[in-house]
Design an enzyme around this catalytic site. Structure first.
Site, PDB file in Angstrom:
ATOM      1  N   SER A 171      -2.908  -1.729   8.858  1.00  0.00           N
ATOM      2  CA  SER A 171      -4.011  -1.787   9.812  1.00  0.00           C
ATOM      3  C   SER A 171      -5.203  -2.529   9.214  1.00  0.00           C
ATOM      4  O   SER A 171      -6.163  -2.825   9.905  1.00  0.00           O
ATOM      5  CB  SER A 171      -4.419  -0.370  10.196  1.00  0.00           C
ATOM      6  OG  SER A 171      -4.642   0.378   9.019  1.00  0.00           O
ATOM      7  N   CYS A 228       4.469  20.042 -22.570  1.00  0.00           N
ATOM      8  CA  CYS A 228       3.214  20.674 -22.996  1.00  0.00           C
ATOM      9  C   CYS A 228       2.690  21.707 -22.009  1.00  0.00           C
ATOM     10  O   CYS A 228       1.674  22.348 -22.266  1.00  0.00           O
ATOM     11  CB  CYS A 228       2.149  19.603 -23.249  1.00  0.00           C
ATOM     12  SG  CYS A 228       1.428  18.934 -21.742  1.00  0.00           S
ATOM     13  N   GLY A 263       2.618  -4.529   8.887  1.00  0.00           N
ATOM     14  CA  GLY A 263       2.453  -3.086   9.075  1.00  0.00           C
ATOM     15  C   GLY A 263       1.260  -2.470   8.382  1.00  0.00           C
ATOM     16  O   GLY A 263       1.314  -1.318   7.974  1.00  0.00           O
ATOM     17  N   CYS A 275       2.406  14.043 -16.291  1.00  0.00           N
ATOM     18  CA  CYS A 275       1.638  15.180 -16.779  1.00  0.00           C
ATOM     19  C   CYS A 275       0.162  14.794 -16.870  1.00  0.00           C
ATOM     20  O   CYS A 275      -0.179  13.749 -17.417  1.00  0.00           O
ATOM     21  CB  CYS A 275       2.164  15.592 -18.146  1.00  0.00           C
ATOM     22  SG  CYS A 275       1.167  16.862 -18.930  1.00  0.00           S
ATOM     23  N   ASP A 335       6.436   4.597  -1.346  1.00  0.00           N
ATOM     24  CA  ASP A 335       7.755   5.167  -1.046  1.00  0.00           C
ATOM     25  C   ASP A 335       8.913   4.527  -1.803  1.00  0.00           C
ATOM     26  O   ASP A 335      10.059   4.950  -1.646  1.00  0.00           O
ATOM     27  CB  ASP A 335       8.013   5.116   0.468  1.00  0.00           C
ATOM     28  CG  ASP A 335       7.839   3.709   1.050  1.00  0.00           C
ATOM     29  OD1 ASP A 335       8.113   2.718   0.328  1.00  0.00           O
ATOM     30  OD2 ASP A 335       7.423   3.608   2.219  1.00  0.00           O
ATOM     31  N   GLN A 360       0.842  -1.195   0.000  1.00  0.00           N
ATOM     32  CA  GLN A 360       0.000   0.000   0.000  1.00  0.00           C
ATOM     33  C   GLN A 360       0.883   1.252   0.000  1.00  0.00           C
ATOM     34  O   GLN A 360       0.375   2.359  -0.060  1.00  0.00           O
ATOM     35  CB  GLN A 360      -0.879   0.021   1.260  1.00  0.00           C
ATOM     36  CG  GLN A 360      -1.908  -1.091   1.307  1.00  0.00           C
ATOM     37  CD  GLN A 360      -2.613  -1.146   2.654  1.00  0.00           C
ATOM     38  OE1 GLN A 360      -2.017  -1.466   3.679  1.00  0.00           O
ATOM     39  NE2 GLN A 360      -3.884  -0.826   2.667  1.00  0.00           N
ATOM     40  N   ASN A 361       2.195   1.053   0.107  1.00  0.00           N
ATOM     41  CA  ASN A 361       3.102   2.197   0.222  1.00  0.00           C
ATOM     42  C   ASN A 361       3.502   2.725  -1.155  1.00  0.00           C
ATOM     43  O   ASN A 361       3.515   1.980  -2.133  1.00  0.00           O
ATOM     44  CB  ASN A 361       4.357   1.794   0.995  1.00  0.00           C
ATOM     45  CG  ASN A 361       4.016   1.319   2.396  1.00  0.00           C
ATOM     46  OD1 ASN A 361       2.955   1.654   2.911  1.00  0.00           O
ATOM     47  ND2 ASN A 361       4.887   0.541   2.992  1.00  0.00           N
ATOM     48  N   HIS A 401      -1.169   1.563  -4.452  1.00  0.00           N
ATOM     49  CA  HIS A 401      -1.418   3.008  -4.435  1.00  0.00           C
ATOM     50  C   HIS A 401      -0.407   3.799  -5.256  1.00  0.00           C
ATOM     51  O   HIS A 401      -0.210   4.990  -5.027  1.00  0.00           O
ATOM     52  CB  HIS A 401      -1.454   3.513  -2.981  1.00  0.00           C
ATOM     53  CG  HIS A 401      -2.553   2.884  -2.169  1.00  0.00           C
ATOM     54  ND1 HIS A 401      -2.549   2.846  -0.798  1.00  0.00           N
ATOM     55  CD2 HIS A 401      -3.690   2.246  -2.553  1.00  0.00           C
ATOM     56  CE1 HIS A 401      -3.646   2.213  -0.372  1.00  0.00           C
ATOM     57  NE2 HIS A 401      -4.341   1.837  -1.414  1.00  0.00           N
ATOM     58  N   CYS A 408       4.618  20.325 -16.885  1.00  0.00           N
ATOM     59  CA  CYS A 408       5.267  19.458 -17.865  1.00  0.00           C
ATOM     60  C   CYS A 408       6.149  20.292 -18.791  1.00  0.00           C
ATOM     61  O   CYS A 408       5.715  21.327 -19.306  1.00  0.00           O
ATOM     62  CB  CYS A 408       4.168  18.755 -18.658  1.00  0.00           C
ATOM     63  SG  CYS A 408       4.741  17.770 -20.033  1.00  0.00           S
TER      64      CYS A 408
HETATM   65 ZN   LIG Z   1       2.584  17.212 -20.809  1.00  0.00          ZN
END
Ligand SMILES: [Zn+2]
Length: 259
Positions: free
Chosen positions: A196, A157, A194, A129, A106, A103-104, A121, A154
């Site tokens: 819940s 664009c 880790g 962009c 990082d 779910q991390n 996630h 971006c």
């Molecule tokens: Zn762009």
């Protein structure tokens, strides 16, 4: 059950299972210095994630999310994988762990050496962009913010950049979710670390594994979810998981000696 006995039991399950999957949440990265926003205090009390990390808010006022990101950048930049991340990478290289579902956002599993990681996630180490979808390292967005912009854009664009982490109220990527459900369904052992288990639909992964005769091993300092566990490893993952790796190695050596 004492921790030593629980570790031996968990190791025995892992070494003998044909499919082991780990499912990790914010708790595994707390020891790396990244606070769990569900726990009180710290950075998250300043930035309500329901506002600052909300997708519909982001579409209207992207500067709120990026303001929070600026405030958190040193925490994120300084975070290093901890012994729990390395232990999972080692279980993978030993051939025992098929996949990490996390779910991390990082990126610490990958940095520790895990190759097979499904991120429910998304991943906060890149930005995309909103208009043309081109992807850049998050450092490129942070550089723009640090030089005074309130919203990074971006370079191709001019569209608004977003972090590639799933925000609140945003659907999970269906391919990632489906793959994770399949892994959970066919896992003989699920090692839950880790989390819940309060966020839907991620919590359904554990139930799915269980209802398909999978064995649940939970590593957590809190006993909150012990009713879901066949084997409970109480303690911080950074201390417990390296011991689990040692227990797996001991069993493997013993197995070879008996051949
Ligand atoms: Zn762009």
């Amino acid at each position: 059950m004492e921790l030593d006995e629980a570790l031996r039991k968990a190791a025995d399950l892992i070494v003998n299972a044909s499919s082991v999957v780990a499912f990790t949440g914010a708790g595994i990265s707390v020891e790396s210095g990244i606070p769990d926003f569900r726990s009180s205090g710290g950075l998250w009390s300043k930035y309500d994630p329901e506002v600052y990390c909300n997708y519909s808010v982001f579409k209207q006022k992207p500067e709120l999310f990026w303001k929070m990101a600026v405030d958190m950048q040193s925490t994120m930049a300084e975070a290093q994988p901890n012994p729990a991340h390395y232990a999972l990478a080692e279980l993978e290289s030993m051939g025992y762990l098929k996949h990490v579902i996390t779910q991390n956002v990082d990126n610490l599993h990958q940095r520790a050496g895990s190759n097979k990681v499904r991120e429910l996630h998304g991943n906060g180490s890149t930005a995309s962009c909103m208009a043309c979808r081109s992807k850049v390292p998050i450092s490129e967005a942070m550089d723009q913010l640090n030089s005074g912009k309130s919203v990074p854009v971006c370079s191709r664009c001019g569209g608004v950049l977003r972090m590639d982490a799933i925000l609140f109220g945003e659907p999970l990527q269906s391919s990632v979710m489906e793959g994770s459900l399949r892994l959970a369904m066919f896992a003989e052992v699920m090692l839950v670390i880790g989390t819940s288990l309060v966020v839907s639909p991620a919590n359904s992964l554990v139930q799915l594994c269980k209802s398909n005769q999978g064995t649940i091993v939970i590593c957590d300092p809190s006993p909150a979810n012990s009713h879901l566990a066949h084997v409970m490893l109480r303690g911080n993952a950074g201390e417990v998981l390296p011991r689990l790796v040692q227990a797996c190695k001991a069993l493997r050596t013993k197995g070879k000696a008996q051949m």
